[in-house]
Every structure is written in structure tokens, then in C-alpha cells.
Design a protein around this motif. Structure first.
Motif, PDB file in Angstrom:
ATOM      1  N   VAL A  11       0.851  -1.192   0.000  1.00  0.00           N
ATOM      2  CA  VAL A  11       0.000   0.000   0.000  1.00  0.00           C
ATOM      3  C   VAL A  11       0.884   1.239   0.000  1.00  0.00           C
ATOM      4  N   LEU A  12       0.614   2.121  -0.947  1.00  0.00           N
ATOM      5  CA  LEU A  12       1.305   3.415  -1.037  1.00  0.00           C
ATOM      6  C   LEU A  12       0.253   4.513  -1.018  1.00  0.00           C
ATOM      7  N   ALA A  13       0.431   5.507  -0.159  1.00  0.00           N
ATOM      8  CA  ALA A  13      -0.496   6.652  -0.095  1.00  0.00           C
ATOM      9  C   ALA A  13       0.204   7.881  -0.651  1.00  0.00           C
ATOM     10  N   ILE A  14      -0.496   8.632  -1.521  1.00  0.00           N
ATOM     11  CA  ILE A  14       0.069   9.857  -2.090  1.00  0.00           C
ATOM     12  C   ILE A  14      -0.937  10.988  -1.944  1.00  0.00           C
ATOM     13  N   SER A  15      -0.433  12.201  -1.937  1.00  0.00           N
ATOM     14  CA  SER A  15      -1.291  13.382  -1.839  1.00  0.00           C
ATOM     15  C   SER A  15      -1.739  13.804  -3.238  1.00  0.00           C
TER      16      SER A  15
END
Length: 524
Positions: A134-138
Motif C-alpha cells: 500500500v502506497l499513499a500519495i497526496s
């Protein structure tokens, strides 16, 4: 050729299964139901007859309708196989359980570490695991660290996240971080595959708190009211915490942006130097927090409770006379204060020659609260320590009537039966205690004493060695082991154990002299 090979294996397996079913039906024909076989198998395991337990349970399983009973049967067979040890057979039983219930776990406190290792191996072998990244980006494509990741409501880590131990299946994925909208999706994790998730978290404005205050200026008593005021953005939801003691207490918006909450101090509340924290809930799970100035404390103890606390503090410092004085006064204020009776009994028990006073106060506690296990267990222990085995017996029986799986009560029963010369019953009771708690050095020591009395010296050595391994600094255990070694004419082993006794810090002068004398005798 490969197809032919598989067919042959299939036929052989079919014959084995058919034979097993024929044997099982044979048992049924003799009038034994599947539940009878199940009960006999479980009883055999409790008695240490592991092969009989395996035979009975394996025949019972095809006829057990309830999943819980089948799981109990497979688990007991796995434990029984570990007694031989037959690890592969044990793994097979655990695999059968996991195929029925992938969420099945073993209690890490009550289960042997060796069994836990085999169970973990079974999980890795039998359960279908996959992975997730899981990768979270703005919105600006910047990586966001520290966002919490949940699968079906369970926190599995924070971004950036990589896990390879997720059970294959369908999940509700949720990713959230303060100041951002939550990301939610339904995902499918496949066996031996890794699911890659790239989520975009949209930033939201945090609510604003201008101030948080309270009106508690003196130590609080039961019945006092704490008033908390929070000033912040209007039209929101506000709550407050009393440190970690009380969480999310409600507040009302009495005017735009002004929130007020109240808490009435209860009789049971006891806290010191707590910080009051106000929270304001915003959109998409955002929450702002601000501490109020000035910590709060309570003074809710009654006189009897205060005296009890003083007695408890004196006990912890080893000042038994002061403890007894405080606890006497506590009971004068409240004669029905059960905990004070028990603590006073403990204080007297620490004073040599005062065990009769201990017994008196424990009997008072039991008269007030008949099923108080703390009082009953302490009473039994004091009787046994002072050789009053006849008095201890009904107390231990009462404990076992309240809690049949009490490991210490079975150990007490073993010690009582040993004192009466009932060695078979003593062994059975001590074995039962070890089934419930395998880490009790004293129970192994007591078993060693029983075997030594029966002149089963090899068995006594094994139990004494286990006791020493679990509690290497206990003189009584090492001395007993050395004594049996000497009886068996294993003088070097006895010599080593008595030498190690001299290294113990808490050896009394008398014990030290005895050990030196025995070492001197062995050197001749």
C-alpha cells in the motif's frame, strides 16, 4: 505414467480410509457412539495415555457433527502426537483445524513453545497467504507516510506498507490519516500473489481550537463536578478526556463556538495529576486536540480505604508491624472490609510464629465472601506450609469446586496426598497441575519427592533436573537433585550440584555449612 501414478495413490488412500471407517463402524457396532469415543479420547489424554487418546479420537472424528468438537479432537490429537514427539503428525492435525477455521489460534500463555512452533509451521504450510503493498500519495503526488491501513477494520500497519502474510480472500480496505479524507475500497487478495494499492488521500482542513479550560482548582471529592469549556470553530462536535481514565466525554455547544462539558466525580474514581484534553471533530474524521492548563486530582478514599492503602504501602516496604496497625484501624472503621482481612492475614504470615492470626483473618474474609479465591488459596498455602494437611484438604477441595482447572489447587492436592502416603493420587494431581501450567518448578520438585519416596530414583532425577532448569537459584531443588545423585553413586554429578549451591546468593549460613560438609565427604 504420471496419471497412472496418481490413480494408484488415490486407490491406496481409498483403501486406507475405507479400512479406518470399517474400524470406526466396528466401534459403533459395539455400542460406542462417536461422542463416547470422543469423551474416552479426551479422558485418555488427561490421564497421559496419549496413544489411546489418538486411537479413540481418530475413530470418533467421522461421527462428530459439531465443528467445535472436531476441532477439539484434532487439537488434542496434535498435542498427543507432540508427546512422542511426532511433529509431522501433529502438523497434519493442525492443518485439519485450519482448513475448518483459518482464524483458529492457540493460547500463547497456556501452550508449550514447542507446540506453538509446530502450529506456526502448519499455518505457513496449510493456509493460503497472499500479500499487499500500500502506497499513499497526496493530490500533489507526494508520498504520505504514517497513514493507517485497515483490512476488515483491523489495523495491519502504516504506509508505506508491505505485508506477505495476509490470508487470501475478500477484504474491506481503509486508509486514513489525520487531516486527510479516508480512502476505502473492496479488494481481493489472491494466494501467493501480491496486491499493489496506490491510494490518493485528499487533504481536508483541520478544525481550530482556541482554548480549553476547566474549573477544578482543589483536590476533588466524590460528588464534585468538573466543568470543562472549549472555544473553537462553531457547529462541530466536541468531547473531552480526563487523561486516560475517562475518554470522549460529551460536550454541548451552548453558544456559537463555545462548548461545555460536565463530569461528576464518582465514589470509585481515584486519579492523580490528570490532564484534561478537549477535542473538536471536523469533516472526514479530522480531529483537533488541545490540553487545558492545570492538572486535576481526586481524594475519594474513605477512612477505611485510606488506612488500607497505608497498610498496603507498609507491606511493600517490609514494615509489617506498621502494616498490621493500619489494617487493624481499617477494620475498626469497616469490619466487613474483605481485602483488609486478607492483607492483614498476609502481614501476620510474614511474621514468624503468627500464622494462627493469619488463619483467623482469612476465615473472617471467607465468612464474608465464601468464594473468595485469594483468601481460600492463601489459607490452603498457610496450612500446607505449617504441616496442617488435614485442615488444608477441605479448603483445596472447595477451591477445585469453584475452579476445577486451578493449577495451584491441584498442586496443593498433590502435596496433601503425598503427606498422607497416597503416592498414586499425588502423582495424578501433580500431573494435572502441570497440564494446566507446565512452568511450575515447584510442582516438578514435588513430583521428584514422590518418586524418591517410591524409590524410583531415575524418575526423581528427571523431575528434580526439570525443577532446577526452571528455577536454577533455588537451593532446595539443587540440594534434592544432588542428594539423589549421591544415592545413585553418581558422585561427580552430586559434587557439581553442591558446588553450584555455594554460588547461590541467598544461601543461609546453616545451608552453606551443610553443603561444605557434603563436598568434604565426597572429596575423601
Amino acid at each position: 505414467m504420471r496419471v497412472s501414478s496418481r490413480k494408484v495413490i488415490y486407490l491406496r488412500i481409498g483403501l486406507v480410509v475405507s479400512a479406518a471407517l470399517i474400524l470406526s463402524f466396528g466401534e459403533m457396532a459395539r455400542g460406542e457412539s462417536g461422542y463416547d469415543l470422543f469423551s474416552q479420547g479426551m479422558k485418555a489424554y488427561e490421564n497421559g495415555d496419549f496413544q489411546i487418546s489418538i486411537d479413540k479420537l481418530s475413530k470418533a472424528v467421522p461421527f462428530l457433527k459439531r465443528v467445535r468438537e472436531r476441532i477439539d479432537a484434532f487439537k488434542t490429537m496434535a498435542f498427543a502426537y507432540m508427546a512422542f514427539p511426532k511433529k509431522e503428525k501433529a502438523r497434519e492435525q493442525f492443518c485439519k483445524i485450519l482448513r475448518m477455521d483459518p482464524t483458529f489460534t492457540l493460547d500463547p500463555v497456556m501452550t508449550s513453545p514447542k507446540i506453538l512452533v509446530v502450529f506456526q509451521e502448519a499455518k505457513e504450510k496449510c493456509l493460503p497467504f497472499g500479500g499487499i503493498e500500500v502506497l499513499a500519495i497526496s493530490g500533489d503526488q507526494e508520498t504520505i507516510s504514517g497513514a493507517k491501513v485497515y483490512l476488515n477494520g483491523e489495523l495491519i500497519g502504516e504506509t508505506p506498507l508491505q505485508r506477505e502474510d495476509i490470508l487470501a480472500g475478500e477484504y474491506e480496505l481503509k486508509i486514513n490519516k489525520d487531516g486527510f479524507r479516508s480512502f476505502e475500497a473492496r479488494v481481493s487478495i489472491e494466494e501467493r500473489e501480491t496486491l499493489e494499492v496506490k491510494s490518493t488521500l485528499i487533504e481536508v482542513r483541520m478544525p481550530t481550537i482556541t482554548s480549553t479550560g476547566h474549573d477544578a482548582t482543589v483536590p476533588l471529592m466524590a460528588g464534585d463536578t468538573i466543568g470543562v469549556t472549549l472555544i473553537g470553530d462553531p457547529g462541530k462536535t466536541a468531547v473531552f478526556d480526563l487523561g486516560d481514565v475517562k475518554k470522549n466525554l460529551p460536550m454541548q455547544e451552548v453558544s456559537p463556538g463555545r462548548y461545555v462539558g460536565l463530569y461528576r466525580v464518582a465514589e470509585k474514581d481515584q486519579f492523580s495529576d490528570l490532564t484534561i484534553i478537549g477535542h473538536l471533530e471536523g469533516e472526514h474524521g479530522t480531529r483537533a486536540s488541545r490540553e487545558a492548563e492545570g492538572r486535576i486530582s481526586t481524594s475519594t478514599l474513605s477512612r477505611s480505604q485510606l488506612l488500607f492503602q497505608r497498610g498496603k504501602a507498609s507491606m511493600e516496604q517490609g514494615e509489617y508491624d506498621l502494616a498490621i496497625d493500619s489494617l487493624w484501624k481499617a477494620l475498626y472503621e469497616d469490619p466487613n472490609f474483605v481485602d483488609a482481612h486478607i492483607l492483614l492475614a498476609k502481614a501476620y504470615n510474614e511474621k514468624k510464629g503468627a500464622y494462627l492470626e493469619s488463619i483467623k483473618y482469612l476465615k473472617n474474609a471467607i465468612e464474608l465472601e465464601a468464594d473468595n479465591l485469594e483468601a481460600l488459596s492463601l489459607l490452603a498455602r498457610i496450612y500446607i506450609e505449617n504441616g496442617k494437611y488435614g485442615s488444608a484438604l477441605p479448603v483445596v477441595k472447595k477451591i477445585l469446586g469453584i475452579t476445577p482447572n486451578s493449577d495451584f489447587a491441584h498442586a496443593y492436592m498433590g502435596e496433601i496426598l503425598f503427606s498422607k502416603g497416597e503416592y498414586g493420587g499425588a502423582i495424578e494431581a501433580l500431573r494435572k497441575s502441570l497440564q494446566l501450567d507446565q512452568g511450575s518448578a515447584r510442582v516438578y520438585f514435588l513430583l521428584g519427592k514422590v518418586f524418591e519416596r517410591l524409590d524410583r530414583l531415575a524418575d526423581a532425577v528427571f523431575e528434580y533436573e526439570t525443577a532446577v532448569e526452571l528455577s536454577p537459584t533455588t537451593f532446595e531443588y539443587r540440594n534434592a537433585l544432588a542428594t539423589v545423585y549421591r544415592t545413585l553413586e553418581q558422585e561427580m554429578s552430586a559434587f557439581r550440584q553442591w558446588e553450584k549451591c555455594l554460588e547461590l546468593d541467598d544461601l543461609t549460613e546453616l545451608e552453606r555449612k551443610k553443603v561444605k560438609r557434603r563436598l568434604s565427604e565426597l572429596r575423601r
